[in-house]
Design an enzyme around this catalytic site. Sequence first.
Site, PDB file in Angstrom:
ATOM      1  CD  GLU A  98     -36.052  50.294  13.312  1.00  0.00           C
ATOM      2  OE1 GLU A  98     -35.490  49.185  13.352  1.00  0.00           O
ATOM      3  OE2 GLU A  98     -37.152  50.417  13.751  1.00  0.00           O
ATOM      4  CG  ASP A  99     -34.092  45.632  13.076  1.00  0.00           C
ATOM      5  OD1 ASP A  99     -34.767  46.283  12.798  1.00  0.00           O
ATOM      6  OD2 ASP A  99     -33.622  44.783  13.752  1.00  0.00           O
ATOM      7  CG  ASP A 102     -43.360  43.054  10.817  1.00  0.00           C
ATOM      8  OD1 ASP A 102     -43.997  42.699   9.947  1.00  0.00           O
ATOM      9  OD2 ASP A 102     -43.678  42.265  11.911  1.00  0.00           O
ATOM     10  CG  PHE A 151     -39.771  35.671  13.082  1.00  0.00           C
ATOM     11  CD1 PHE A 151     -40.134  37.052  13.648  1.00  0.00           C
ATOM     12  CD2 PHE A 151     -38.754  35.275  13.665  1.00  0.00           C
ATOM     13  CE1 PHE A 151     -39.650  37.759  14.711  1.00  0.00           C
ATOM     14  CE2 PHE A 151     -37.910  36.086  14.744  1.00  0.00           C
ATOM     15  CZ  PHE A 151     -38.305  37.198  15.475  1.00  0.00           C
ATOM     16  NE  ARG A 164     -29.814  40.533  19.665  1.00  0.00           N
ATOM     17  CZ  ARG A 164     -30.886  41.312  19.402  1.00  0.00           C
ATOM     18  NH1 ARG A 164     -31.216  41.856  18.075  1.00  0.00           N
ATOM     19  NH2 ARG A 164     -31.873  41.605  20.412  1.00  0.00           N
TER      20      ARG A 164
HETATM   21  P1  5GP Z   1     -42.770  46.762  13.669  1.00  0.00           P
HETATM   22  O1  5GP Z   1     -43.847  45.633  13.575  1.00  0.00           O
HETATM   23  O2  5GP Z   1     -43.035  47.597  14.404  1.00  0.00           O
HETATM   24  O3  5GP Z   1     -42.548  47.600  12.123  1.00  0.00           O
HETATM   25  O4  5GP Z   1     -41.332  45.977  13.868  1.00  0.00           O
HETATM   26  C1  5GP Z   1     -41.183  45.882  15.339  1.00  0.00           C
HETATM   27  C2  5GP Z   1     -39.839  45.398  15.546  1.00  0.00           C
HETATM   28  O5  5GP Z   1     -40.055  43.862  15.470  1.00  0.00           O
HETATM   29  C3  5GP Z   1     -38.605  45.457  14.554  1.00  0.00           C
HETATM   30  O6  5GP Z   1     -37.899  46.409  14.874  1.00  0.00           O
HETATM   31  C4  5GP Z   1     -37.967  44.314  14.817  1.00  0.00           C
HETATM   32  O7  5GP Z   1     -37.070  44.385  16.163  1.00  0.00           O
HETATM   33  C5  5GP Z   1     -38.973  43.404  15.258  1.00  0.00           C
HETATM   34  N1  5GP Z   1     -39.139  42.127  14.172  1.00  0.00           N
HETATM   35  C6  5GP Z   1     -40.393  42.663  13.093  1.00  0.00           C
HETATM   36  N2  5GP Z   1     -40.156  41.547  12.067  1.00  0.00           N
HETATM   37  C7  5GP Z   1     -39.205  40.958  12.575  1.00  0.00           C
HETATM   38  C8  5GP Z   1     -38.713  39.515  11.702  1.00  0.00           C
HETATM   39  O8  5GP Z   1     -38.803  39.088  10.886  1.00  0.00           O
HETATM   40  N3  5GP Z   1     -37.230  39.076  12.505  1.00  0.00           N
HETATM   41  C9  5GP Z   1     -36.909  39.603  13.785  1.00  0.00           C
HETATM   42  N4  5GP Z   1     -36.007  39.018  14.263  1.00  0.00           N
HETATM   43  N5  5GP Z   1     -37.465  40.827  14.491  1.00  0.00           N
HETATM   44  C10 5GP Z   1     -38.274  41.227  13.694  1.00  0.00           C
END
Ligand code: 5GP
Length: 177
Positions: A98-99, A102, A151, A164
Amino acid sequence: MKILLTENQIQSKIKELAKSIDDFLIKNKRNENDIPVFISVLTGSIFFFSDLIKNIKSEIIVDYLKVSSYSGDTTTYNVKILKDIEIDIKDKIVFIVEDIVDTGLTLKKIIEFLKDREPRILKICSLLDKPSKRLVKVKVDYKGFEIPPEFVVGYGLDYNELYRNTPYIFIYEQQNE
Ligand code: 5GP
């Protein structure tokens, strides 16, 4: 624009992660046919995934999973699988790459989805982790950096599909019109 992680910081962390993952794979490989599967979660993990696997010396197979998250608010957060993997992962060692984690809701959904396929071992590797934003408990086995609840964009991460393609990660600051 405020740079959070430089290209050098990212690349040296990836080498460390790849080394620990390789050690794990060597210890857990059962036989010559036991080839681990690395799954890239599209699209944000593209650069991290390719740099990570280039640094892994063990034999591996790769596959891709695409998910989308819709959030009206946190209670209506809905994660959908847009593209399934193609490889059979039953009895395999599987790494989800995963990248960023959050709230953890995306990862939780992916874990549930892949566990149904009965992998022997399921491990999570994420470049970034925002632990202060977590809504559900998920264990990130291999993590690059814990970051503040900002973010971030760059190195695969987008804002409306932009930003990106930078080799570093920066904090996105909304411009006031
Ligand atoms: P989750 O909230 O489900 O853990 O994360 C969902 C998705 O939100 C991540 O896979 C990512 O694509 C996006 N995301 C969460 N935080 C960030 C951030 O700080 N920057 C970006 N570009 N995407 C984010």
